[in-house]
Scaffold this motif. Sequence first.
Motif, PDB file in Angstrom:
ATOM      1  N   GLU A   1      65.506  34.031  37.453  1.00  0.00           N
ATOM      2  CA  GLU A   1      64.165  34.185  37.998  1.00  0.00           C
ATOM      3  C   GLU A   1      63.599  35.554  37.670  1.00  0.00           C
TER       4      GLU A   1
ATOM      5  N   ALA B   1      54.320  30.194  37.957  1.00  0.00           N
ATOM      6  CA  ALA B   1      55.022  28.916  37.855  1.00  0.00           C
ATOM      7  C   ALA B   1      55.924  28.815  36.626  1.00  0.00           C
ATOM      8  N   VAL B   2      55.596  29.539  35.537  1.00  0.00           N
ATOM      9  CA  VAL B   2      56.326  29.325  34.282  1.00  0.00           C
ATOM     10  C   VAL B   2      57.244  30.466  33.875  1.00  0.00           C
TER      11      VAL B   2
ATOM     12  N   PRO C   1      62.098  25.857  35.311  1.00  0.00           N
ATOM     13  CA  PRO C   1      61.132  24.864  35.779  1.00  0.00           C
ATOM     14  C   PRO C   1      61.532  24.206  37.082  1.00  0.00           C
TER      15      PRO C   1
ATOM     16  N   ALA D   1      60.357  26.206  40.063  1.00  0.00           N
ATOM     17  CA  ALA D   1      58.967  26.688  40.029  1.00  0.00           C
ATOM     18  C   ALA D   1      58.317  26.604  41.407  1.00  0.00           C
ATOM     19  N   SER D   2      58.551  25.485  42.121  1.00  0.00           N
ATOM     20  CA  SER D   2      57.964  25.342  43.458  1.00  0.00           C
ATOM     21  C   SER D   2      58.497  26.403  44.404  1.00  0.00           C
TER      22      SER D   2
ATOM     23  N   ARG E   1      59.609  29.391  43.575  1.00  0.00           N
ATOM     24  CA  ARG E   1      59.077  30.685  43.160  1.00  0.00           C
ATOM     25  C   ARG E   1      57.622  30.854  43.598  1.00  0.00           C
TER      26      ARG E   1
ATOM     27  N   THR F   1      52.820  22.996  41.554  1.00  0.00           N
ATOM     28  CA  THR F   1      53.936  23.004  40.601  1.00  0.00           C
ATOM     29  C   THR F   1      54.380  21.589  40.237  1.00  0.00           C
TER      30      THR F   1
ATOM     31  N   ARG G   1      54.217  19.948  36.240  1.00  0.00           N
ATOM     32  CA  ARG G   1      55.574  19.681  35.743  1.00  0.00           C
ATOM     33  C   ARG G   1      55.532  18.754  34.534  1.00  0.00           C
TER      34      ARG G   1
ATOM     35  N   THR H   1      50.019  22.965  29.825  1.00  0.00           N
ATOM     36  CA  THR H   1      50.126  23.559  31.153  1.00  0.00           C
ATOM     37  C   THR H   1      48.872  24.343  31.528  1.00  0.00           C
TER      38      THR H   1
ATOM     39  N   ASP I   1      61.320  20.557  28.393  1.00  0.00           N
ATOM     40  CA  ASP I   1      61.168  22.015  28.444  1.00  0.00           C
ATOM     41  C   ASP I   1      61.855  22.639  27.249  1.00  0.00           C
TER      42      ASP I   1
END
Length: 434
Positions: free
Chosen positions: A11, A139-140, A144, A147-148, A150, A361, A365, A371, A430
């Motif tokens: 992260e 978010a990116v 992935p 992401a929610s 974060r 997020t 996805r 995005t 991804d």
Amino acid sequence: MAMPPATGSTERSDATGVNYTSALSLLATLFFMWGFITVINGTLLPHLRSVFDLSYTQTTLIESVWFIAYFFASIPSAKLIERVGYQKSMVIGLGMMAVGALVMVPAARLPSYEVTLFALFVIASGITLLQVAANPYVAVVGKPETASSRLNLVQAFNSAGATLAPLFGGYLILGRTTSGTAAAGAAALTPAERLADAQSVVLPYVIVAVVLAILAVVIARFPLPAMGSSTQRAARAERKTQSLWKHRNLVFGIPAIFIYLIAEIGVGNLFINFVSQPEIGNLSHQQASNYLFLLWGGMMVGRLVGAFVMQKVDAAHVLAIASIGATIVMLVAAFTTGHVAMWALISVGLFHSIMFPTIFTLGIRGLGPLTEEGSGLLIMAIAGGALVIVQGWLADHYGLQNSFLLTAACELYVLFYAVWGSRPTAAVPDPVGR
């Protein structure tokens, strides 16, 4: 405002070794400021309702103008970001917000309902630009699948700003006015009292303008890392082979954001008027603003807890549980009285807390190079907050308490999205090493 680093080294940096901790910490400050300024409206609206002697419909029109800005400013914001980049766009957004805050000074001195609407539109346009830039960035920049988590963590600072705003507005706006300190059911203001009350917004908005200007300078001088190439807008030739509308999670996510905002903004903006009623809390507007502090504090706590929980539990499952809880407490608020109804409305902040960042997020996805475009559409959907005027109309015609049945209906759509609509289709794999 510093943000604690997210859990896990992935992260903090990407595969190239770029460290994002400092950038995310600075972005947390942006989230704090737009949360703070947005929720000042919660104390500003009952104040303006008294100063201009407005109906609930006219009062919620003020907030509708605020959120209409998201509809008109989202696409120009995306184009500006494409032209000048994320960092310069954030600086421009902060500058727009500062200018709008300063326009509140002549709006208060005249005083003018129309100039107030214009000032709030300018501020909201600046916030839109920040939203289009900052949400997809956060978010990116990590894995992935988290992401929610974060985005909920950074959004907790948005809620921290929202939590402090009622105290700031309650003290500097409602606490220094005749209407704000009057008992429930007090007589209407005299013209002289209206004019004196109108002046109370000058100092708070000058303070806000100065803080925004300082933050703009800090952002301009900060070495903000560029977003990865995997999320940039697809080339025109490649774009012809792809379609946003094949992604079910985005198609249903856009109305989910739109409908959720009706619920969140309706609660926040009518809260003070609701708990001030004799049959609910029987409070002055200043006293009620202290309870609004608890509503937004619940959102901050919920996002911090949600950021931790979603490290282990699927984000869609957490969203479903939150929507069920929100539906239940809104029905309690609509059909009971006294402190039971008041605390039910306060508790909805806890359930609302994770909804926006989690829907966002889930909505982007699997979009891959689309995005950026998908993010712009989701931010545009924040314009759903403009339909709070519908709740104002319901409050005028069917009663303020009954109007919260609209909020309960909105929660049910969020439940549908969590259970089925958020399931991705045509997901783009991804890139390895992101």
